[in-house]
Design a protein around this motif. Structure first.
Motif, short mmCIF file in Angstrom:
data_model
loop_
_atom_site.label_atom_id
_atom_site.label_comp_id
_atom_site.label_asym_id
_atom_site.label_seq_id
_atom_site.Cartn_x
_atom_site.Cartn_y
_atom_site.Cartn_z
N TYR A 125 0.83 -1.20 0.00
CA TYR A 125 0.00 0.00 0.00
C TYR A 125 0.87 1.26 0.00
O TYR A 125 0.60 2.21 -0.75
CB TYR A 125 -0.92 -0.02 1.22
CG TYR A 125 -1.82 1.19 1.34
CD1 TYR A 125 -2.87 1.38 0.45
CD2 TYR A 125 -1.61 2.13 2.34
CE1 TYR A 125 -3.70 2.49 0.55
CE2 TYR A 125 -2.43 3.25 2.45
CZ TYR A 125 -3.47 3.42 1.56
OH TYR A 125 -4.28 4.52 1.66
N LEU A 129 1.13 4.15 -2.91
CA LEU A 129 0.95 5.58 -2.64
C LEU A 129 2.14 6.40 -3.14
O LEU A 129 1.97 7.48 -3.70
CB LEU A 129 0.76 5.82 -1.13
CG LEU A 129 -0.59 5.48 -0.52
CD1 LEU A 129 -0.57 5.77 0.98
CD2 LEU A 129 -1.71 6.28 -1.19
N ASN A 132 1.90 6.95 -6.84
CA ASN A 132 0.61 7.45 -7.34
C ASN A 132 0.74 8.93 -7.67
O ASN A 132 0.99 9.74 -6.77
CB ASN A 132 -0.47 7.23 -6.28
CG ASN A 132 -1.86 7.55 -6.83
OD1 ASN A 132 -2.03 8.43 -7.67
ND2 ASN A 132 -2.85 6.83 -6.35
N VAL A 135 -1.35 11.37 -5.46
CA VAL A 135 -0.80 11.58 -4.13
C VAL A 135 0.39 12.53 -4.18
O VAL A 135 0.54 13.42 -3.34
CB VAL A 135 -0.40 10.23 -3.49
CG1 VAL A 135 0.31 10.46 -2.15
CG2 VAL A 135 -1.62 9.35 -3.29
#
Length: 247
Positions: A125, A129, A132, A135
């Motif tokens: 995860y 992130l 991404n 983000v």
């Protein structure tokens, strides 16, 4: 389920042990005597007992019911806590050492939970992130409205109010208030909560109204208004730009 439960339980145990079961006299003793402080060892023991209870409950309810896991994990928490607190005792006791201290403790707990539960989902995860673009744009937006925006606003105010003096105010108070203000405003913009943005500006106006109405200095009023409008304008521009990129 097991990973999340163990993580939140150990974090609660850490918070209780570090802030509710540690008197200020223990902190002062550690900061004064460092590794010779007897209260430091007592504090580490408190952490060990609380952590051992949590780990034993989790291990025998959700784990492999291994006593060695409880003992080794408790020892890891106690040793890491001792080393982190000793390091902090030699710092300047400011906000940054405090935050780094707590981040280090939480990082140890997270790593321990991943090891005990063999849960790799958190790592996956975090990796997702970190790669991404949405983000990263949000992170970029917050970075811009902190120091770069503060520098820009200060330069603009210096140019427009060259002879104005903010003597009598707290050192860096205006800059700190501005940063917090922009962080809150950007958060409201990214969440599409423009009502919250209006509430924040209204609340600031109410608190500042008494000071400005009591002051006979027109320059102070203009300085505050300029600073607020510049701060709002910069944050609105950055917030809307970030929103356009992430949607």
């Amino acid at each position: 389920m097991g990973f999340s439960l163990l993580l939140v339980a150990l974090i609660i145990g850490h918070l209780v042990s570090d802030f509710f079961l540690q008197p200020m006299s223990w902190v002062n003793d550690r900061n004064t005597h460092h590794f010779k402080a007897k209260k430091l060892y007592l504090h580490v023991l408190v952490h060990g007992v609380v952590s051992a209870i949590i780990l034993a409950f989790w291990e025998y309810s959700y784990g492999w019911q291994q006593l060695s896991t409880v003992l080794l994990s408790t020892a890891a928490i106690m040793l890491s806590h001792y080393l982190i607190d000793i390091t902090k005792s030699y710092s300047n006791k400011g906000v940054v050492p405090f935050l780094l201290d707590q981040i280090a403790h939480i990082a140890v707990i997270i790593a321990l939970c991943i090891y005990i539960t063999d849960n790799q989902s958190l790592i996956a995860y975090a990796s997702a992130l970190a790669t991404n673009p949405q983000v990263l744009w949000v992170v970029c937006g917050y970075l811009i409205i902190l120091s770069p925006s503060a520098v820009f606003i200060r330069m603009m105010l210096e140019r427009l109010t060259a002879n104005f003096s903010s003597e009598g105010s707290l050192p860096l108070a205006g800059q700190s208030i501005g940063m917090l203000e922009r962080v809150l405003m950007l958060s409201f913009i990214l969440l599409d909560q423009f009502a919250g943005l209006g509430f924040l500006l209204a609340a600031k106006s109410v608190f500042r109204f008494g000071d400005l109405s009591a002051s006979k200095d027109k320059k102070l009023t203009e300085y505050v208004m300029l600073g607020t409008l510049l701060s709002v304008s910069v944050t609105l521009f950055v917030g809307l730009a970030v929103n356009s990129w992430i949607r």
